[in-house]
Design an enzyme around this catalytic site. Structure first.
Site, PDB file in Angstrom:
ATOM      1  N   SER A   1       0.866  -1.217   0.012  1.00  0.00           N
ATOM      2  CA  SER A   1       0.051   0.310  -0.042  1.00  0.00           C
ATOM      3  C   SER A   1       0.869   1.357  -0.052  1.00  0.00           C
ATOM      4  O   SER A   1       0.186   2.324  -0.010  1.00  0.00           O
ATOM      5  CB  SER A   1      -0.927   0.200   1.199  1.00  0.00           C
TER       6      SER A   1
ATOM      7  N   ASP B   1       2.532   2.323   5.748  1.00  0.00           N
ATOM      8  CA  ASP B   1       2.710   0.892   5.779  1.00  0.00           C
ATOM      9  C   ASP B   1       2.314   0.235   4.512  1.00  0.00           C
ATOM     10  O   ASP B   1       1.499   0.890   3.767  1.00  0.00           O
ATOM     11  CB  ASP B   1       2.426   0.307   6.736  1.00  0.00           C
ATOM     12  N   GLY B   2       2.887  -1.093   4.101  1.00  0.00           N
ATOM     13  CA  GLY B   2       2.392  -1.776   2.835  1.00  0.00           C
ATOM     14  C   GLY B   2       2.576  -3.110   3.182  1.00  0.00           C
ATOM     15  O   GLY B   2       3.412  -3.739   3.950  1.00  0.00           O
TER      16      GLY B   2
END
Length: 482
Positions: free
Chosen positions: A83, A326-327
């Protein structure tokens, strides 16, 4: 490995502490030992770390890209960033606004007439700005596969017309990937390029990002991290497929990148929108608008957010402001944190295991030493058990792709069943989680796995401005339906 860059521009007030030089503040060998130790402790197969500090990028690598092949991670290895791709898409949108091609306050349908939701009024009023700040009410868990062709985003937007909103526009934040895919299609409409091509020509090339891409056939030129999946407590195994997400998810979830290239992207934002050669990529106003708080966040624990800007997650570390994102990419996890006053950006890329725990331990140490930042304590239940009236919270909550059931066990303890449905039905078996009170409306869920939020996953109950009860899990607002 250390790369010398020009000094970053100052952005924001300095806290009352004495700055030290970067050469005295960063010991590569010492941090490499700490990185290796924590990666092994948390069973992360491989990871890459980039530290941008006072104009220098320090690159560290640890572990293997693929447990079956044993190929080592090197600083130039590329990972899926999940993301964090949203920040790249937001930057593209802000660049188009700078060029006068887009009004952030305009309804999406003014630019993209084919955009629609099942709610005609919402369709008419949802703005570009609301999609950027996750306040448009659109959902996250709609992973429609638009195919591999260049029309994949157009096909996604067409299919999304039938997808119900999480909540009415403007009533609350609800983290929504669908909105960012719509924004990706807006980019295509205004540039005449695919989102992939626009990202390359408007961001990657001006910034000299040679290890940033969006498509698998581009990534195979480099050392690529394999996703790993498995239960906590040991090293996970390679996933059945390198990337399980369709191409149409790109603007919300797929930029393939090295840690150092992501640090270079962050450097442009720290430098007020300038590329290394002085080319202006974004105006200073656009850079500031992206990190200006657009909305407060009821769930302050899932991604450590205190608020949200236009793309950026915003942090407040005891008065020291920061931003990042964040991802997660089904087996790979990425973390970006920027502290403007300290001219610092941290990037961590991982390929599985208890990545959230690695991030928490490593960034807690790095932020403390390099920026005098104290990260919040790990999210956990209240130390003293509380007596809470659970009755108003019990029931069924539903949004696109997900059904939540809050109930009581035989001994009267609260319990949450998290079930994927609709297009997400094959994503995972239902998750069964016990809930422990933190406050009267915030609970710590156990059993979700360490990559969600250290040892416990936050479950937050709230009420929208229109009176609707919602349950937040993973920053998504899920309305109560029964």
């Amino acid at each position: 490995m250390t790369e010398t860059l020009s000094r970053n521009a100052d952005s924001g007030p300095h806290p009352p502490s004495v700055r030290r030089s970067s050469t005295s503040r960063f010991d590569v060998d010492s941090w490499q030992r700490r990185f290796d130790e924590l990666r092994h402790t948390h069973h992360v197969p491989g990871a890459s770390l980039a530290v941008l500090l006072d104009g220098q990028i320090h690159e560290l690598a640890s572990g293997v890209l693929h447990r079956d092949t044993g190929v080592a991670v090197t600083p130039d290895s590329v990972f899926l960033s999940g993301s964090i791709a949203k920040v790249y898409t937001a930057t593209l949108i802000m660049r188009l606004a700078d060029e006068g091609k887009l009004d952030l306050h305009a309804p999406v349908v003014d630019v993209l007439p084919e955009f629609a939701t099942p709610d005609p009024e919402a369709t008419r009023t949802i703005t570009i700005r609301q999609l950027l700040s996750h306040t448009g009410g659109v959902t996250n868990d709609f992973n429609f596969d638009g195919g591999r062709g260049d029309d994949c985003l157009a096909r996604y937007v067409s299919a999304a017309r039938r997808v119900a909103l999480d909540c009415p526009p403007g009533t609350a934040i609800s983290y929504g990937g669908l909105g960012y895919i719509v924004l990706g299609r807006v980019v295509e409409k205004l540039t005449g390029l695919t989102w992939d091509q626009a990202l390359k020509s408007l961001l990657f090339e001006p910034l000299g990002l040679e290890r940033s891409m969006t498509l698998p056939e581009e990534a195979l030129r480099f050392r690529v991290a394999m996703s790993h999946l498995g239960e906590s407590g040991g090293y996970p195994d390679p996933a059945p497929s390198w990337d399980l997400m369709p191409r149409s998810i790109g603007p919300a979830g797929r930029v393939i990148v090295s840690a150092a290239d992501m640090a270079r992207f962050a450097r442009m934002h720290l430098d007020g929108g300038l590329a290394p050669d002085g080319t202006r990529v974004l105006s200073t106003d656009a850079v500031a608008a992206m990190r200006h708080r657009a909305v407060d966040v009821p769930d302050k624990w899932t991604v450590s957010a205190d608020g949200w800007g236009l793309g950026w997650t915003l942090y407040d570390w005891d008065g020291i402001p920061g931003y990042g994102h964040d991802g997660a990419a089904i087996g790979q996890y990425a973390y970006l944190r920027v502290v403007p006053y300290a001219n610092l950006a941290l990037v961590l890329m991982t390929n599985g295991g208890a990545a959230r725990l690695l991030y928490a331990d490593l960034f807690r140490d790095l932020l403390a030493e390099l920026a005098d930042v104290t990260m919040p304590a790990p999210f956990a239940p209240a130390p003293v058990p509380q007596s809470i009236d659970l009755e108003p919270l019990l029931g069924t909550y539903r949004r696109e792709g997900v059904v939540l059931t809050v109930s009581l066990t035989d001994d009267g303890s609260p319990h949450l069943r998290y079930e994927f449905v609709d297009e997400m039905a094959d994503m995972s078996p239902p998750l069964e989680m016990d809930l422990e009170p933190v406050t009267a409306t915030v609970f710590a869920a156990s059993g979700a796995g360490p990559s969600f939020s250290e040892d416990y996953m936050p479950v937050v109950f709230s009420t929208l401005t229109n009176g609707t009860q919602v349950c937040y899990v993973g920053m998504r607002a899920t309305p109560k339906v029964a």
